[in-house]
Design an enzyme around this catalytic site. Sequence first.
Site, short mmCIF file in Angstrom:
data_model
loop_
_atom_site.label_atom_id
_atom_site.label_comp_id
_atom_site.label_asym_id
_atom_site.label_seq_id
_atom_site.Cartn_x
_atom_site.Cartn_y
_atom_site.Cartn_z
CG ASP A 9 -11.42 9.15 2.30
OD1 ASP A 9 -10.71 9.22 3.33
OD2 ASP A 9 -10.95 8.97 1.17
CG ASP A 14 -9.85 8.97 6.34
OD1 ASP A 14 -10.10 10.09 5.88
OD2 ASP A 14 -9.18 8.13 5.72
CG ASP A 38 -8.79 5.07 0.81
OD1 ASP A 38 -8.89 3.96 0.26
OD2 ASP A 38 -7.74 5.48 1.34
CD1 TRP A 77 -5.43 -0.30 -0.60
CD2 TRP A 77 -5.50 1.76 -1.49
NE1 TRP A 77 -4.24 -0.08 -1.26
CE2 TRP A 77 -4.26 1.17 -1.81
CE3 TRP A 77 -5.78 3.06 -1.94
CZ2 TRP A 77 -3.27 1.84 -2.55
CZ3 TRP A 77 -4.81 3.73 -2.68
CH2 TRP A 77 -3.58 3.13 -2.98
CB THR A 125 -8.78 13.29 6.45
OG1 THR A 125 -9.98 12.65 6.87
CG2 THR A 125 -8.30 14.25 7.53
CG ASN A 173 -7.55 12.25 -0.19
OD1 ASN A 173 -8.08 11.15 -0.35
ND2 ASN A 173 -7.00 12.63 0.96
CD1 TRP A 246 -0.56 10.23 2.87
CD2 TRP A 246 -1.54 8.40 3.71
NE1 TRP A 246 -0.18 9.13 2.11
CE2 TRP A 246 -0.76 8.02 2.61
CE3 TRP A 246 -2.25 7.42 4.40
CZ2 TRP A 246 -0.65 6.70 2.17
CZ3 TRP A 246 -2.16 6.11 3.97
CH2 TRP A 246 -1.37 5.75 2.88
CG ASP A 247 -6.33 11.00 6.26
OD1 ASP A 247 -5.69 11.56 5.36
OD2 ASP A 247 -7.25 10.19 6.05
O1 AGV Z 1 -3.46 9.84 -0.41
C1 AGV Z 1 -3.62 9.69 0.93
C2 AGV Z 1 -5.09 9.50 1.34
C3 AGV Z 1 -5.27 9.80 2.83
O2 AGV Z 1 -6.43 10.61 3.04
N1 AGV Z 1 -5.64 8.12 1.21
C4 AGV Z 1 -5.22 7.43 2.43
C5 AGV Z 1 -5.38 8.45 3.53
O3 AGV Z 1 -6.62 8.25 4.20
C6 AGV Z 1 -5.48 7.41 -0.05
C7 AGV Z 1 -4.33 6.43 -0.15
C8 AGV Z 1 -3.11 6.61 -0.79
N2 AGV Z 1 -2.35 5.49 -0.65
C9 AGV Z 1 -3.08 4.59 0.07
C10 AGV Z 1 -4.32 5.16 0.40
C11 AGV Z 1 -2.79 3.26 0.54
N3 AGV Z 1 -1.63 2.66 0.30
N4 AGV Z 1 -3.75 2.63 1.26
C12 AGV Z 1 -4.92 3.22 1.53
N5 AGV Z 1 -5.24 4.48 1.13
CA CA Z 2 -8.47 9.72 3.96
#
Ligand code: AGV
Ligand code: CA
Length: 310
Positions: A9, A14, A38, A77, A125, A173, A246-247
């Site tokens: 995403d 990612d 995202d 984001w 992801t 997610n 994370w990813d």
């Molecule tokens: O919850 C983690 C997911 C992952 O797939 N996404 C970011 C990663 O691509 C969402 C997310 C959670 N916190 C974030 C996220 C942050 N502080 N900034 C950007 N995305």
């Molecule tokens: Ca992601």
Amino acid sequence: MTTVYFNHDGGVDDLISLFLLLQMEDVNLIGVSAIGADSYVEPATNASCKIINRFSSQKLNVAASKERGKNPFPKDWRMHAFFVDAMPMLNEDVEVNSTISEKEAYEDIIEKVMNSSEKVTMLFTGPLTDLAKSLKVEPRIESRIERVVWMGGTLLNKGNVEEPEHDGTAEWNAFWDPEAVKTVFDTQLPIDIVALESTNKVPLTPDVRKRWANERQYEGVDFLGICYALVPPLTHFVTNSTYFLWDVLTTAYVGKPELVKKESHKVSVITDGPSQGRTFKSDEGRMINIINDVDRDGFFDYMTDLAKKI
Ligand code: AGV
Ligand code: CA
């Protein structure tokens, strides 16, 4: 050799995951699609094409998703994909083998999975929306899937969603499209989730950035450093915006499973109300492998070494 389909995403981690997958020798990447969760879907798809054309000679068209989630990501984001897409390193003239697919993401998933001679590992992801849709449209793909590897969910009491009308127990997610999680949980597919338990152990920190800076003579490591300059590191304390890998951890797990530890639990998901997107242990749930620990140094070495192959 692992046959992999990748749906992401468009976040920084990612897109880095796509870059690293292309460098893995034991991975046969058969398809890529992007969803505007995202990120916005156009820059996510365009940046994916550019990463493939810049860092690999494979022809791999990228399919865009038209799906929308129930709980949108914060706009700040979602902007990251525009910044990556605009990077000079991705916009030099190179041979263009891969372009944007005519297909929607779910159609591309069905086609690639049905046509694969090997069973396919589905690496997700972002939200599970496109997988849920393709399973609904073409249930026969289930028997052609080896397993689902997903960055999402947590069994901890604290997730990473901080939004009005939510109690903070969900991971993003899962929160974006809780119904899709339920649809995938309702199959017989083996599921490995790389949950916040393990991703919390790999924050972006100033020392990791410094390492990439010192090794930026490698073009791939410079790419890591520039991409991770776009997002906030962990300095004194964790905030809502603090970035974790994370990813990238989820993708590294596909390439090198011995980096992590996992447990199996029966898990369910809440699809409605203030805890929507929460994943929790329950006797009525289905068996899932939860990746809950990681060799942090081994992980950073592995991803940095992959980037040096460029
Ligand atoms: O919850 C983690 C997911 C992952 O797939 N996404 C970011 C990663 O691509 C969402 C997310 C959670 N916190 C974030 C996220 C942050 N502080 N900034 C950007 N995305
Ligand atoms: Ca992601």
